[in-house]
Design a protein around this motif. Structure first.
Motif: not given
Lengths: 376, 253
Positions: A23, A33, A38
């Protein structure tokens, strides 16, 4: 779908793990990111996967699952305070305790079905929320929320080393659970949760849950005692929520009662329905979309909008900003509402259904072409 | 002397002062197809509902292989070996045909509750084979993965029958298995019922359609105004004046 071979399960897991663990790479281009977001994906993913086992498979709509998030969070923080900053005992206790609470809440709520079940779970959610602010303040620390202090005993940690000066951070055998290591830990937990959910979906147990959703009356006259099945599903989903709650405390060691508010339960309902209720991947998709959009829309403010509409003449720029403003920042729920309505009206089966429809259309045209070629 | 599978003894049921079942006594012999007929409102469905535990009777007992079933939960009665086909098809519309039949097969195999979520369904091979063989016996083996909800009404009812058959029940209750069906559909079901008759399973059939009753029944009981007025072979019932009176003269009162 039903009789997927063992190999298929393995392939699914490998692909899923690869997607989750990478990811940070593939979310980079869309600006998602950073560990905070996340982690949110992973944690709410676990919550939604678990919730889907109850709501998706049995059709029982619970508005009380934030209770278990709360129980999980408080338990984890207490474990950090009393025992150790290691996350393993904290999470184990979170799952265990939320499981116990789920047995109690489920046992009572599952005496009814349909809307009455939903109302009972909602009542429980409000009860726990209010208790956290009143009677249970010694445990929950009321409005301030439960926090770590330097005076905490941390019995197990003290056996090995003396207390440091500042507040310690959560760790997994020496690895600090902040930043990317925190994310990877949550990601591994998500993969484990997904694996369990996959097992449930492909098991006779899962089939029976789907059958209960389809026709509970028939199930009873087919020789099944449906109550323990429902309670098992309820407790499993409660434990998943407890794990998610525990992980929230792992990434940020404080717990507040607002996590137990019924809107938090409502959010997971939205995520599950938006993605595709009762499907394996739908809830995860719902989580990703809602959390990503929340991240984008809620960070937009007036200044950002002015730069965005900079290319327009001043009077138009002003009016555009006025029109768009209610949908962003604090008002992002308005946008969410619109998205949700659109999906529910046009794709009642969620976004997964949209993919399915596109795939069907694609394969249909393929078949037609094959037929044509065969005819020639 | 043949064995009695089901013994209904002194069963009474009253709904708000209306006597639905009046001192019903009935014995069902093993391996026989026993039809219960009677005019509308005679209490046929009430009787079935009492047997499967959907309704509680006011008095009496229903002994299934010597064990009283009254007051037991529906799933317990099913686990004793008593399966039922309902008047309106009770299937799992959102599941495939194969899954529809596998669920009852699993119930027979695993009992009323089993928490086995780590075992894959694909490894239940014998159960799957069982389900497929029952589905092929009703001519549906070519649509195993179709959704049950998308079938015609007649097919749904036959599927429900298959769901009961896969459990190999000791006693099968059929509530108007051909109600609301077109003639050719009815004949298809009659053929199916004749076919499964050879298996020697005991059955109780409630039916309006005399054509169906006289094609499949070994024994017939006539229910009128909540009471059994006659029991006998199809020939005896055909010639029984009390039965003709009940059917033809019932409205003169």
């Amino acid at each position: 779908m039903l009789f997927e071979k063992k190999q298929n399960e393995l392939t699914t897991m490998l692909i899923f793990s690869a997607i989750v663990l990478s990811m940070p790479i593939w979310l980079d281009p869309i600006g998602a990111n950073y560990p905070d977001l996340l982690q949110k994906f992973a944690i709410f993913g676990i919550f939604a996967i678990g919730y889907n086992i109850l709501f998706g498979l049995t059709g029982y709509l619970s508005f009380g699952h934030a209770i278990f998030i709360g129980v999980g969070s408080y338990t984890a923080v207490w474990s950090f305070k009393l025992l150790t900053m290691n996350v393993i005992p904290a999470l184990a206790l979170s799952v265990l305790l939320s499981g116990v609470v789920a047995v109690m809440v489920g046992y009572v709520s599952l005496r009814r079905s349909g809307i009455y079940f939903s109302i009972l779970t909602l009542a429980f959610a409000q009860m726990f929320y209010n208790l956290a602010y009143s009677v249970l303040t010694p445990i929950t620390n009321g409005e301030t929320g439960l926090q770590l202090t330097t005076k905490d005993p941390r019995v197990i940690d003290r056996m090995f080393e003396a207390a440091g000066d500042g507040l310690p951070s959560t760790e997994l055998f020496g690895i600090s659970m902040s930043g990317y290591s925190g994310f990877y830990f949550c990601a591994v937990m998500l993969i484990v949760a997904f694996f369990l959910s996959l097992k449930v979906f492909n098991s006779p147990f899962g089939l029976k849950l789907k059958a209960i959703k389809s026709n509970q009356h028939r199930m009873k006259y087919t020789g099944y005692n449906t109550r323990p099945y429902l309670l098992s599903a309820f407790v499993i989903s409660g434990m998943f929520a407890g794990l998610a709650g525990g992980l929230m405390a792992v990434t940020d060691p404080l717990a507040g009662a607002e996590r137990m508010q019924w809107t938090a339960s409502g959010e997971v309902v939205l995520m599950t329905i938006l993605g595709g209720v009762g499907t394996l991947y739908g809830p995860l998709l719902g989580v990703a979309i809602i959390k990503y959009l929340e991240n984008i829309f809620s960070s937009i403010n007036e200044a950002v909008l002015y730069t965005l509409f900079d290319f327009l003449p001043v009077w138009l720029q002003d009016s555009m900003v006025v029109i768009v403003m209610p949908f962003v920042g604090e008002g992002w729920h308005l946008t969410l509402g619109l998205i949700f309505m659109t999906v529910v009206i046009f794709l009642p089966g969620g976004i997964i259904e949209g993919f399915q429809k596109m795939k069907d259309r694609f394969s249909k045209t393929n078949e037609q072409e094959k037929l044509k070629q065969g005819g020639e | 002397m043949s064995e009695t599978v089901l013994k209904i003894h002194n069963v009474n049921k009253t709904f708000h002062g209306l006597k639905a079942l009046n001192n019903v006594n009935l014995e069902i012999e093993k391996g026989k197809v026993h039809a219960i007929i009677g005019p509308n409102g005679a209490g046929k469905s009430t009787l079935l509902n009492v047997i499967i535990g959907l309704l509680e009777s006011d008095t009496g007992e229903v002994l299934f292989n010597g064990e009283n079933v009254l007051g037991k939960e529906p799933h317990e009665i099913n686990q004793m070996g008593l399966a039922r086909v309902f008047q309106t098809p009770e299937i799992f519309p959102e599941l495939s045909l194969l899954e529809n039949v596998m669920v009852p097969a699993l119930a027979k195999h695993e009992g009323s509750f089993k928490f086995k979520f780590l075992r894959s369904l694909a490894s239940e091979k014998s159960i799957k084979e069982d389900a497929i063989s029952v589905l092929s016996s009703i001519g549906m083996s070519d649509k195993l993965h179709n959704l049950a909800g998308s079938m015609s009404r007649g097919d749904k009812r036959r599927l429900e029958l298959a769901m009961c058959l896969v459990q190999h029940p000791k006693l099968l209750l059929l509530d108007e298995p051909t109600a609301g069906m077109a003639r050719h559909d009815t004949n298809k079901t009659i053929d199916l019922l004749k076919k499964i008759k050879e298996g020697g399973m005991t059955k109780i059939i409630i039916e309006h359609d005399m054509h169906v009753v006289f094609s499949v029944a070994d024994k017939i009981s006539v229910l009128a105004r909540g009471a059994i007025i006659a029991t006998g072979t199809p020939e005896e019932i055909k010639g029984n004046p009390i039965v003709q009176e009940a059917y033809l003269g019932g409205s003169h009162e």
